[in-house]
Write an enzyme that holds these catalytic residues in place. Structure first.
Site, PDB file in Angstrom:
ATOM      1  N   PRO A 266       6.145  -0.197   0.095  1.00 53.28           N
ATOM      2  CA  PRO A 266       4.740   0.227   0.253  1.00 53.28           C
ATOM      3  C   PRO A 266       3.842  -0.983   0.474  1.00 53.28           C
ATOM      4  CG  PRO A 266       5.680   1.007  -1.835  1.00 53.28           C
ATOM      5  CD  PRO A 266       6.681   0.096  -1.233  1.00 53.28           C
ATOM      6  N   GLU A 267       2.975  -0.911   1.462  1.00 56.55           N
ATOM      7  CA  GLU A 267       2.011  -1.979   1.682  1.00 56.55           C
ATOM      8  C   GLU A 267       0.659  -1.513   1.152  1.00 56.55           C
ATOM      9  OE1 GLU A 267       2.377  -4.930   4.234  1.00 56.55           O
ATOM     10  OE2 GLU A 267       4.220  -4.345   5.228  1.00 56.55           O
TER      11      GLU A 267
END
Ligand SMILES: [Zn+2]
Length: 299
Positions: A2-3
């Site tokens: 996840p960014e």
């Protein structure tokens, strides 16, 4: 992985669905995700029971839920973590690790931490409601209204290290992951190995603006796919398929000049760039370019 925009989507979902709720019970199904909690699973459970969640905050990729006693639940999704809000009767997810029963917001529901690889985790941060001391060293991210643009430009230009390495340095700016760094560099026509000290203030400012743009585009698109009751992050949103210009496009023509995009190894991951629009910097005397590494598998 996840960014930041995905983590922000999760934060916004938590704000809607768990703020104001009181924790009725906590069940730790695997000790690893609470390994950073000093008193282990037993202490983690005891410190949370009966507390009310007062907000949902984020610094970089860390999330925290301030509690009514001044402490906070501090969480990181790691590589594969998810935070889900589910009705208690929903079947357990395959990699369900922590279950937190809630009441008082609407009907009863559960906040669930699901994580296959368990690089992420949860802990109770003592006195962490305002800003957990564990993460106080982490810089603000470019989407944070209080981010200091001038300070960022100054610090980047004082350092000799490559600009991509600096974009990924959490002490300087948080939340710009590998994908966003490559996209912002492509838009800015800068090679990631360009030393910060040899960029103009205008170039660094434009790069920051591009990073911000890439990230808010992704945030807008991630936000639209957000289901009302299901707080979810899978590491990739539809954004990645549609809007990437460099990342993951090895061998495909650059959309500006047609040169095939190249992939090189970078800090155990990959960097994607256009060798024409983003020329490799000339080696200056006394500075060694980073030693070429074997290419990692496509990530
Ligand atoms: Zn190009």
């Amino acid at each position: 992985m996840p960014e930041l925009p995905e983590v922000e989507v999760v934060r916004a979902g938590l704000e809607r669905h768990v703020v104001g709720a009181t924790i009725t019970q906590v069940e730790v199904l695997h000790p690893r995700p609470v390994r950073r909690h000093p008193t282990g699973p037993t202490g983690f459970v005891a410190e949370l029971r009966g507390r009310t969640i007062t907000a949902a905050r984020r610094r970089g990729k860390y999330l925290w839920l301030p509690l009514d006693d001044g402490n906070a639940i501090l969480g990181h999704l790691g590589m594969s973590g998810q935070l889900l809000v589910q009705p208690p009767e929903a079947p357990a997810e395959r990699h369900l690790r922590v279950r937190i029963g809630l009441e008082g917001s609407d009907e009863g529901r559960e906040l669930r931490f699901v994580d296959q690889r368990m690089f992420g985790g949860l802990s109770v941060s003592a006195g962490g409601a305002e800003l957990p001391p564990e993460i106080s060293h982490i810089a603000r991210d470019p989407l944070d209204p209080e981010f200091d643009d001038d300070g960022f430009v100054r610090r980047v230009r004082r350092r000799g290290s490559g600009i991509k390495r600096q974009l990924l340095d959490q002490n300087l700016v948080s939340g710009v992951g590998n994908i966003y760094a490559d996209e912002a560099l492509w838009r800015s026509r800068l090679h990631g190995e360009r030393p910060g000290e040899r960029l103009t203030a205008g170039q660094v400012r434009a790069l920051l603006g591009n990073a911000r743009e890439v990230m808010s585009d992704a945030l807008g698109q991630g936000g639209t796919s957000f289901d009302a009751l299901y707080v979810n992050v899978n590491g990739e949103s539809g954004y990645f398929d549609r809007s990437l210009h460099a990342y993951g496009r090895e061998g495909e023509p650059c959309e500006r000049c047609g040169t095939p995009i190249r992939r090189v190894a970078f800090m155990n991951r990959s960097s994607y760039f256009c060798p024409t629009c983003q020329p490799v910097p000339r080696r200056s005397s006394g500075r060694r370019r980073e030693t070429p590494q074997p290419l990692p598998p496509v990530d």
